[in-house]
Design an enzyme around this catalytic site. Sequence first.
Site, PDB file in Angstrom:
ATOM      1  CD1 TRP A  92       0.501  -6.048  -3.078  1.00  0.00           C
ATOM      2  CD2 TRP A  92       0.198  -6.828  -1.000  1.00  0.00           C
ATOM      3  NE1 TRP A  92       1.037  -7.314  -3.025  1.00  0.00           N
ATOM      4  CE2 TRP A  92       0.868  -7.815  -1.765  1.00  0.00           C
ATOM      5  CE3 TRP A  92      -0.091  -7.111   0.333  1.00  0.00           C
ATOM      6  CZ2 TRP A  92       1.240  -9.044  -1.239  1.00  0.00           C
ATOM      7  CZ3 TRP A  92       0.287  -8.331   0.863  1.00  0.00           C
ATOM      8  CH2 TRP A  92       0.941  -9.287   0.077  1.00  0.00           C
ATOM      9  CD  GLU A 107      11.956 -11.446  -6.433  1.00  0.00           C
ATOM     10  OE1 GLU A 107      11.545 -10.674  -5.568  1.00  0.00           O
ATOM     11  OE2 GLU A 107      13.111 -11.339  -6.926  1.00  0.00           O
ATOM     12  CE  LYS A 143      15.921 -10.797  -7.804  1.00  0.00           C
ATOM     13  NZ  LYS A 143      16.180 -10.249  -6.541  1.00  0.00           N
ATOM     14  CG  ASN A 152       1.013   0.986   4.311  1.00  0.00           C
ATOM     15  OD1 ASN A 152       0.794  -0.229   4.306  1.00  0.00           O
ATOM     16  ND2 ASN A 152       2.216   1.501   4.138  1.00  0.00           N
ATOM     17  N   GLY A 153      -1.170  -0.760   6.300  1.00  0.00           N
ATOM     18  CA  GLY A 153      -0.931  -1.540   7.519  1.00  0.00           C
ATOM     19  C   GLY A 153      -2.100  -2.460   7.796  1.00  0.00           C
ATOM     20  NE  ARG A 186       4.711   1.738  -0.246  1.00  0.00           N
ATOM     21  CZ  ARG A 186       5.502   1.818   0.811  1.00  0.00           C
ATOM     22  NH1 ARG A 186       6.708   2.290   0.680  1.00  0.00           N
ATOM     23  NH2 ARG A 186       5.099   1.412   2.004  1.00  0.00           N
ATOM     24  CB  CYS A 192      -0.921   0.058   1.200  1.00  0.00           C
ATOM     25  SG  CYS A 192      -2.046  -1.314   1.308  1.00  0.00           S
ATOM     26  CE  LYS A 218      12.461  -2.460  -3.987  1.00  0.00           C
ATOM     27  NZ  LYS A 218      13.322  -3.559  -4.445  1.00  0.00           N
ATOM     28  CD  GLU A 275      18.771 -12.496  -4.874  1.00  0.00           C
ATOM     29  OE1 GLU A 275      18.127 -13.059  -3.992  1.00  0.00           O
ATOM     30  OE2 GLU A 275      18.379 -11.467  -5.442  1.00  0.00           O
ATOM     31  CG  HIS A 286      21.537 -37.135  -0.805  1.00  0.00           C
ATOM     32  ND1 HIS A 286      21.955 -38.420  -0.556  1.00  0.00           N
ATOM     33  CD2 HIS A 286      22.654 -36.384  -0.839  1.00  0.00           C
ATOM     34  CE1 HIS A 286      23.278 -38.435  -0.432  1.00  0.00           C
ATOM     35  NE2 HIS A 286      23.721 -37.203  -0.599  1.00  0.00           N
TER      36      HIS A 286
END
Length: 606
Positions: free
Chosen positions: A75, A486, A483, A99-100, A27, A2, A601, A479, A502
């Site tokens: 969001w 995502e 990437k 936001n929150g 974001r 948000c 983000k 990483e 294994h």
Amino acid sequence: MCGIVGYVGKKDCTQVLIDSLSKLEYRGYDSAGIAVFENGGIHVEKSKGRLKDLEEKMKKDGRPYGHCGIGHTRWATHGEPSDINSHPHGNKRISIVHNGIIENYKVLKTFLMEQGYGFESETDTETVAKLLDYYYNGDPLDTITHILAEIQGSFALGIMFRDFPGKIFAVRKDSPLIVGTSEGENFIASDVPAILKYTKEYYLLEADEIAVLDENEVKFYNVHKARITKELQVANWDIDAAEKGGYEHFMLKEIHEQPTAVKTTISPRIAEGLPYLEESGLSTDMLKGYRRIFIVACGTAMHAGLVGKYVIEKLARVEVTVDIASEFRYRNPLIEPEDLVILISQSGETADTLAALRLAKDRGATAMSVVNVKGSSIARESDIVIYTHAGPEISVASTKAYTVQLSIMYLLAFELAYAKGVISKEKCMELTASLSEIPEIYENVLELKNRCQFIASKLVNADSLLYIGRGLDYALSMEGSLKLKEISYIHSEAYAAGELKHGTISLVTESMPVIAIATQQDLYDKTVSNVKEVKARGAKVFMVCREGVEVDEDVADYTICVPSIDDLLMPLVVSIPMQLIAYYTSVLKGCDVDKPRNLAKSVTVE
Ligand code: G6P
């Protein structure tokens, strides 16, 4: 996650709000809305989807025109993305953006329903709007302090009261909010890039502080409604830093900014050829006094921590535990006051990382953060802060923030190893000098762009991929895999090369490409053996190795040769081709590179 903006001044408010919201798109969001004072009332427009959907809707509904308003990108947390659940929420006399998460919203909602309030959305935010209405007594400040005593959880709120046209009220706790200021106009925003086009000057709102803005001034109050003064901050990022600057995507721009980002981050931390972290309040004596080190972070930042662990343990022989922040606090970690807890975070606002920091402090440990955003919550609450200087990172997928985090991990490891007497001054200087070469080496690594684009063209139709490596190469594989997932939505997994047999090797077929990272010289032969195991099962192998290394055809189908440097520093070098491969795969698939679906983000909820 948000984004909040607010504007009061002389400009066309709708234009400023949309423009500022567009700077917060990174974001992550799934709907957007604005509320603007117009003709004695509050005109609200909101829509599911992107900002362009909101603009389309306004073309039909009528675009609000005024000089004071608030805006929001949502969001979804409570309730699906929809027009109704979008912010602003409220009624004819009060409008809010939030936001929150309001943790006790159910109790409050029940209470308000008993008082006769009806609810139309599934959001926790609507409860706050109705609660404000319930307490509203003609005095906004009084009303806000009432609700502050009742709402629990995290929030940043932008509020407008119909009876106070031309005024915006803002308050926060655990979700970021800044108040921008300029001649004849003032702003609220979740983050600095939203206001950079208009001003560089801003105030950081602290928990439970209330800001009251009109076009001429900003006043701050505490919960007792007493005036308080705050220190003006000046952003050291300029508007160019938050624009694409000719690149097709922010991600590509940010990949290219890495030489500068790393240089700006390490240069002030090197003195007479040795790491120098004292300016951040971390003396050599303190550093060598810690019993154990915990590194806690999320996502890419956690991957930077994994590299940190390898390097610190290898060089300084100090035990390091790396934790995913969302797991850390619930496993009752064995932290003691003599421990150092390092929190790594680009945004400095990640809720889980912030919670881990608070836990570390409660247990009496030293909390040190490695943070990119000045004045962010994590930075403010830490005992020691080492700022990375990547500049604003807009693309959701982290690139330059990761490599600057790695750079700090290296400086820490070098300094600690030297302070503990495990490496000599000469060795420490030698490693520091190698690290200083990275920005220059990066210019060459970026030339691998075409090669990475070619590799991406070979991966784009895969359903699933494996990344394998050993030691530091394994940490980097994680990483690389993240990437790709995502931004290209191709499933991939990172595996320790030696562990494949294994279990996971049963997945390997000719339709499962494998990216093998083999830059660690002492492990090279072992990794090659593992690569042969997957090759023998039909996998197409893409191998990342050092320049000058001869790779047999029966080992890899394609190679990516990267410049050579000290083994320990190779993750810094290999990061760039990993980012570029993910980037081009995403582009080829036609994905929304900078704003991948479902991701945010800055994750300010747990
Ligand atoms: C989100 C982002 C990731 C990031 C992680 C941690 O999940 O999408 O790119 O690595 O948060 O963010 P932080 O701001 O704490 O580094």
